[in-house]
Write an enzyme that holds these catalytic residues in place. Structure first.
Site, PDB file in Angstrom:
ATOM      1  N   ASP A   1       0.852  -1.177   0.000  1.00  0.00           N
ATOM      2  CA  ASP A   1       0.000   0.000   0.000  1.00  0.00           C
ATOM      3  C   ASP A   1       0.899   1.242   0.000  1.00  0.00           C
ATOM      4  O   ASP A   1       1.755   1.367  -0.870  1.00  0.00           O
ATOM      5  CB  ASP A   1      -0.973  -0.017   1.186  1.00  0.00           C
ATOM      6  CG  ASP A   1      -2.114   0.965   1.014  1.00  0.00           C
ATOM      7  OD1 ASP A   1      -1.986   2.097   1.517  1.00  0.00           O
ATOM      8  OD2 ASP A   1      -3.118   0.633   0.371  1.00  0.00           O
TER       9      ASP A   1
ATOM     10  N   HIS B   1      -4.473  -7.735  -0.120  1.00  0.00           N
ATOM     11  CA  HIS B   1      -3.857  -6.411  -0.030  1.00  0.00           C
ATOM     12  C   HIS B   1      -3.129  -6.213   1.295  1.00  0.00           C
ATOM     13  O   HIS B   1      -2.062  -5.615   1.340  1.00  0.00           O
ATOM     14  CB  HIS B   1      -4.944  -5.354  -0.209  1.00  0.00           C
ATOM     15  CG  HIS B   1      -4.415  -3.965  -0.308  1.00  0.00           C
ATOM     16  ND1 HIS B   1      -3.773  -3.488  -1.433  1.00  0.00           N
ATOM     17  CD2 HIS B   1      -4.416  -2.930   0.577  1.00  0.00           C
ATOM     18  CE1 HIS B   1      -3.411  -2.231  -1.252  1.00  0.00           C
ATOM     19  NE2 HIS B   1      -3.786  -1.870  -0.031  1.00  0.00           N
TER      20      HIS B   1
ATOM     21  N   TYR C   1      -2.753  11.225   0.321  1.00  0.00           N
ATOM     22  CA  TYR C   1      -3.266  11.109  -1.049  1.00  0.00           C
ATOM     23  C   TYR C   1      -3.162  12.457  -1.768  1.00  0.00           C
ATOM     24  O   TYR C   1      -2.829  12.523  -2.949  1.00  0.00           O
ATOM     25  CB  TYR C   1      -4.721  10.632  -1.028  1.00  0.00           C
ATOM     26  CG  TYR C   1      -4.878   9.177  -0.672  1.00  0.00           C
ATOM     27  CD1 TYR C   1      -4.979   8.207  -1.665  1.00  0.00           C
ATOM     28  CD2 TYR C   1      -4.934   8.754   0.654  1.00  0.00           C
ATOM     29  CE1 TYR C   1      -5.123   6.865  -1.345  1.00  0.00           C
ATOM     30  CE2 TYR C   1      -5.071   7.421   0.983  1.00  0.00           C
ATOM     31  CZ  TYR C   1      -5.165   6.473  -0.022  1.00  0.00           C
ATOM     32  OH  TYR C   1      -5.287   5.147   0.303  1.00  0.00           O
TER      33      TYR C   1
END
Length: 425
Positions: A205, A400, A342
């Site tokens: 990630d 994930h 982000y």
């Protein structure tokens, strides 16, 4: 007059540089012990807020295309408000050596577990969003004490598990610029402060772009990186996906399967959360910071987080693990500060690194592909992205949050990936 203004400007500039130098010199470089100790009043407030939740009406579809389904989240929240015990999560953290140090003006929280075996390889591992250091805790035993988990004494690692800036118990940056490169430099400084002159880096990630940045910057002592989210979509493929076009001709079977998976994911809006946090982290923060259920729903909107939480293959799995993570975000007030990574990354998801993130990496790179990942990166794309790819392996289970879901398999992969470094010693 012009000379006066110029002299004034130069004097001001010198003052600023002097202030910055003094601030850096004054920064507390000590490594301080840390214990998680959340006030009871904060836990009581959380339960009160959960009890006062205003629930939306049921979605009008039979899948998650409108978001996390009411029938899935409501039982989890009811358990959260009535039976969940944060003190057990706190005890998990406090059972491990935790520390705090200030780097670049931000307090960095980290877990540091030294192996009892000599010649253990130091390894810094980076978590992601909506994860935290909780997603890595199950690997501490297998990696630091391999003989108790099917490995050999010479497979041992010293582990450094930091909380990303703005996440968990780490401090919240008050300025901009905290993208992967700055975090990578912070991690390099952390390893230097711990006295490590040779070490490894690993991440999935957000840990993937951070580890890529470390590989590209190649700080002194870094030997190798391992990633389990190889964000390596070739630029021409990414352009077609962005335009919603059909698969290009000439793809191999594995490349075509990956393209189809990425295309389907884009049409379902699986990364809409990344778009929102990448453009308006402050706006969504007003809701996430005020409603624990809103925070839980937002985090469970992450496809990998949701799939693992409600895994049909493991119906006995306790909800406590995912609630440990969600509760950490709530109690540390980090929903907004964690979202900003982000925005700092230009609104991109860590699943899509541009070629600039990988093309300059000359250090050895190791990759493990887990079948439940956002997409299964083909080896052909990996070799295009990394010119010094020394290990590539596809495993048969895990997703994930690989370290969380399959800690023994994940740990075995790291032993195998870094084995050549031990042989070269």
């Amino acid at each position: 007059m012009k000379l006066f203004k110029l002299a004034t400007a130069l004097a001001f500039g010198l003052c600023v540089l002097s202030a910055l130098a003094n601030a850096n010199a004054a920064e507390d470089r000590s490594i301080r012990p840390f214990k998680a100790q959340v006030p009871q009043a904060a836990l009581e407030d959380l339960r009160r807020r959960i009890a006062e939740t205003r629930w939306p009406d049921r979605e009008t579809v039979d899948d998650q295309s409108q978001g996390i389904q009411l029938a899935k989240i409501k039982p989890l929240v009811e358990y959260w408000g009535a039976s969940y015990d944060w003190r057990k999560a706190e005890a998990k953290l406090n059972a491990l050596p935790q520390f705090m140090t200030t780097i670049d003006g931000v307090d960095i929280h980290f877990i540091h577990v030294r192996s009892r075996y000599p010649n253990a390889l130091p390894l810094i591992m980076t978590h992601g969003w909506p994860g935290s250091v909780f997603e890595l805790l199950k690997t501490v035993g297998p990696l630091t004490d391999p003989t108790a988990h099917g490995g050999r004494a010479e497979d041992a690692f010293d582990l450094v598990l930091p909380s990303l800036p703005g996440f968990g118990f780490s401090g919240k940056p008050t300025d901009t610029g905290w993208a992967p490169d700055r975090i990578a430099r912070t991690w390099a400084e952390l390893m230097k402060r711990l006295g490590y002159t040779r070490y490894l880096a690993q991440g999935g990630d957000w840990g993937s772009p951070v580890s890529n940045a470390m590989g590209r910057l190649a700080p002194a002592g870094l030997l190798d990186i391992h990633i389990n989210l190889p964000a390596i979509v070739p630029p021409e493929i990414a352009a077609v996906l962005a335009a919603g076009g059909p698969a290009p001709a000439g793809l191999t079977e594995k490349e075509r399967a990956t393209f189809d998976a990425l295309s389907a994911s884009a049409k379902m809006g699986n990364r809409s959360y990344a778009v929102m946090m990448g453009t308006r982290p402050q706006t969504i923060g007003y809701g996430l910071m005020d409603s624990p259920v809103g925070l839980a729903a937002w985090m469970l909107g992450h496809p990998g987080f949701s799939r693992w939480t409600y895994s049909e293959s493991d119906p006995e799995k306790s909800p406590d693990e995912v609630l440990d993570d969600i509760t950490l975000y709530w109690l540390t007030d980090t929903a907004t500060s964690a979202s900003r990574i982000y925005w700092e990354y230009g609104g991109r998801s860590p699943a899509f690194a541009g070629p600039e993130m990988t093309s300059e990496i000359s250090l050895p790179v190791a990759i493990t592909v887990f079948p439940g990942e956002s997409y299964r990166a083909p080896e052909t794309w990996a070799r295009r992205a990394y010119r010094n790819l020394i290990y590539f392996h596809e495993v048969d289970k895990g997703g994930h949050f690989a370290a969380w879901e399959q800690p023994e398999l994940f740990s075995a992969e790291l032993r195998a990936a870094f084995k050549p470094l031990r042989q070269d010693k």
